[in-house]
Design a protein around this motif. Sequence first.
Motif, PDB file in Angstrom:
ATOM      1  N   VAL A  20     -85.658  31.374 -51.648  1.00  0.00           N
ATOM      2  CA  VAL A  20     -85.625  29.967 -52.064  1.00  0.00           C
ATOM      3  C   VAL A  20     -86.414  29.786 -53.363  1.00  0.00           C
ATOM      4  N   LEU A  21     -87.573  30.423 -53.465  1.00  0.00           N
ATOM      5  CA  LEU A  21     -88.350  30.339 -54.704  1.00  0.00           C
ATOM      6  C   LEU A  21     -87.576  30.926 -55.882  1.00  0.00           C
ATOM      7  N   GLY A  27     -82.650  28.232 -61.103  1.00  0.00           N
ATOM      8  CA  GLY A  27     -82.033  26.941 -61.421  1.00  0.00           C
ATOM      9  C   GLY A  27     -82.745  26.243 -62.569  1.00  0.00           C
ATOM     10  N   GLY A  28     -84.070  26.320 -62.592  1.00  0.00           N
ATOM     11  CA  GLY A  28     -84.828  25.732 -63.693  1.00  0.00           C
ATOM     12  C   GLY A  28     -84.529  26.405 -65.018  1.00  0.00           C
ATOM     13  N   TYR A 117     -87.996  20.829 -65.642  1.00  0.00           N
ATOM     14  CA  TYR A 117     -89.439  20.743 -65.409  1.00  0.00           C
ATOM     15  C   TYR A 117     -89.742  20.418 -63.953  1.00  0.00           C
ATOM     16  N   PHE A 118     -89.045  19.435 -63.396  1.00  0.00           N
ATOM     17  CA  PHE A 118     -89.322  19.041 -62.013  1.00  0.00           C
ATOM     18  C   PHE A 118     -88.906  20.119 -61.022  1.00  0.00           C
ATOM     19  N   ILE A 119     -87.885  20.900 -61.345  1.00  0.00           N
ATOM     20  CA  ILE A 119     -87.512  22.026 -60.481  1.00  0.00           C
ATOM     21  C   ILE A 119     -88.593  23.102 -60.532  1.00  0.00           C
TER      22      ILE A 119
END
Length: 139
Positions: A20-21, A27-28, A117-119
Amino acid sequence: MMADLPGYMRNCSHTGKLAVLAILVSGGIVLQILACALYNNWWPMLTVIMYVLLPMPLMLFAGSDGSSLLSESDNSWVNATKFLTGASAVGSIAIPAILKHAGVIGWGALAMELSSYFIFVLAIMCCIRMNDDDDYSFL
């Protein structure tokens, strides 16, 4: 609950957390590159400098005692680490906002940059939570 599971099940759940990490960080990175490639403007890559600088104070000044960052401290090195990390985090948001204000990038690139950034922040929070959850620590 985790102590009741057999060893192979615990290892499988840890592997899932790492997966998941990895997906979040990937994705970021993809959003960061798409913000540049879709709009044929590579100025948003300036935020990568801040992403590289963000963990440096933590690695140099905090050492292995990450819990001191979450509590109030009289140690000047810990306070310097908090300040430099906060300045880098603000810079990661400010650079795309300044580029948009100057008319260098469009709204779509700004949205992708901030989403990236938020991801990344979500991935860091998940990583910290993973290390605090149990004795499985990879940092």
